[in-house]
Scaffold this motif. Structure first.
Motif, PDB file in Angstrom:
ATOM      1  N   ARG A   9      31.486 -38.717  -2.197  1.00  0.00           N
ATOM      2  CA  ARG A   9      31.895 -39.364  -3.635  1.00  0.00           C
ATOM      3  C   ARG A   9      32.978 -38.062  -3.809  1.00  0.00           C
ATOM      4  N   ALA A  31      21.047 -34.426   1.353  1.00  0.00           N
ATOM      5  CA  ALA A  31      20.822 -35.889   1.600  1.00  0.00           C
ATOM      6  C   ALA A  31      20.438 -35.371   3.093  1.00  0.00           C
ATOM      7  N   ALA A  71      26.145 -38.100  -1.655  1.00  0.00           N
ATOM      8  CA  ALA A  71      26.585 -38.164  -0.515  1.00  0.00           C
ATOM      9  C   ALA A  71      25.948 -39.431  -0.217  1.00  0.00           C
ATOM     10  N   VAL A  72      26.078 -40.377   1.150  1.00  0.00           N
ATOM     11  CA  VAL A  72      25.348 -40.861   1.412  1.00  0.00           C
ATOM     12  C   VAL A  72      25.399 -40.814   3.197  1.00  0.00           C
ATOM     13  N   ILE A 114      24.915 -39.848  -7.231  1.00  0.00           N
ATOM     14  CA  ILE A 114      24.947 -40.189  -6.013  1.00  0.00           C
ATOM     15  C   ILE A 114      25.814 -39.108  -5.306  1.00  0.00           C
ATOM     16  N   ASN A 141      16.020 -43.488  -2.417  1.00  0.00           N
ATOM     17  CA  ASN A 141      16.789 -42.350  -2.079  1.00  0.00           C
ATOM     18  C   ASN A 141      16.843 -42.320  -0.577  1.00  0.00           C
ATOM     19  N   HIS A 164      27.890 -47.844   1.778  1.00  0.00           N
ATOM     20  CA  HIS A 164      28.358 -47.127   1.211  1.00  0.00           C
ATOM     21  C   HIS A 164      29.096 -47.190  -0.954  1.00  0.00           C
ATOM     22  N   HIS A 200      23.597 -42.753   6.465  1.00  0.00           N
ATOM     23  CA  HIS A 200      23.693 -43.422   7.937  1.00  0.00           C
ATOM     24  C   HIS A 200      23.653 -43.456   9.025  1.00  0.00           C
ATOM     25  N   TYR A 210      20.280 -41.318   0.934  1.00  0.00           N
ATOM     26  CA  TYR A 210      21.770 -40.780  -0.426  1.00  0.00           C
ATOM     27  C   TYR A 210      20.965 -39.468  -1.171  1.00  0.00           C
ATOM     28  N   ASP A 211      22.118 -39.280  -1.820  1.00  0.00           N
ATOM     29  CA  ASP A 211      21.605 -38.117  -2.818  1.00  0.00           C
ATOM     30  C   ASP A 211      22.306 -37.464  -3.544  1.00  0.00           C
ATOM     31  N   ILE A 224      26.321 -47.969  -2.326  1.00  0.00           N
ATOM     32  CA  ILE A 224      25.292 -47.118  -3.207  1.00  0.00           C
ATOM     33  C   ILE A 224      25.861 -46.218  -4.286  1.00  0.00           C
ATOM     34  N   TYR A 225      27.416 -45.661  -4.464  1.00  0.00           N
ATOM     35  CA  TYR A 225      28.245 -45.117  -4.660  1.00  0.00           C
ATOM     36  C   TYR A 225      28.668 -46.438  -6.803  1.00  0.00           C
TER      37      TYR A 225
END
Length: 223
Positions: free
Chosen positions: A37, A174, A96-97, A94, A155, A84, A99, A167-168, A87-88
């Motif tokens: 982000r 993360a 960062a994601v 959060i 998460n 993504h 995958h 994601y964290d 999630i945001y």
């Protein structure tokens, strides 16, 4: 100018994360995509077809969380943007994601085996809540909505017959969560094959660790 510099630093962090994931066999080939982000209600995501172990500073696309579109002219973003973005939009804390399709974690995601969260310190924290997401084609809006439904409950998401989504609050956290997940899955499968019975910590011990150890702030989950 300051915003541009911050985004350049974020790209460098994403580059380092991609190398880390390849180094520790948390990703392979050109599978997987990662994002972070920004401070402008947008996120940077790896471009389509990029190799995480050798990302160039231009191998990212910036996507807006307001207009739902790519912001700057440049490379095409990963087709997994819907995951993504979900999630945001759902989890404002959060940052960062990640995958990916690590061997052991993806094997578990493709099975009906549950991952233990109460074997060791890191698993108690990082793997406290894990949810499964039913299969939907990669990059589809359907998959994005399935992820959105589970985003506040954990998460770590196991994408059935696909891979994992971790994601964290930051790229650092993360990365630790992803590596912890892969280690726990590897331990689980090795113990099953070797016939080793692993001792599980009791719920009272786990609760005590999460609430009183000071290792990490206790996560707050949707019930």
């Amino acid at each position: 100018m300051v915003i541009v510099e911050k985004n350049q630093e974020l790209k460098k962090q994403l580059q380092e994360t991609g190398k880390y994931m390849m180094q520790y066999e948390l990703a392979w080939g050109n599978s997987g995509n990662i994002s972070a982000r920004t401070e402008e209600n947008s996120f940077l995501i790896t471009a389509s077809g990029t190799y995480l172990g050798d990302l160039d500073i231009e191998d990212f696309a910036e996507c807006s969380l307001e207009t739902k579109e790519k912001i700057h002219i440049g490379k095409k973003p990963s087709k997994e943007v819907p995951m993504h973005q979900a999630i945001y939009e759902t989890r404002p804390e959060i940052g960062a994601v990640l995958h990916a399709s690590p061997l052991y974690s993806t094997l578990i995601a493709s099975s009906n085996v549950d991952i233990p969260s109460d074997w060791f310190v890191e698993s108690m924290y990082y793997l406290e809540r894990i949810e499964r997401v039913a299969y939907a084609h990669p990059g589809s809006s359907e998959l994005g909505e399935l992820v959105r439904e589970k985003a506040t409950k954990a998460n770590i998401l196991l994408l059935e017959n696909h891979g994992v989504l971790v994601y964290d609050t930051s790229l650092k956290e993360a990365k630790m969560a992803l590596q912890t997940l892969e280690m726990a899955c590897r331990m689980l499968l090795i113990s099953i094959e070797a016939g080793v019975e692993v001792q599980w910590l009791s719920k009272s011990v786990v609760d005590s660790f999460l609430n009183e150890s000071g290792y990490k702030p206790r996560r707050r989950w949707e019930r």
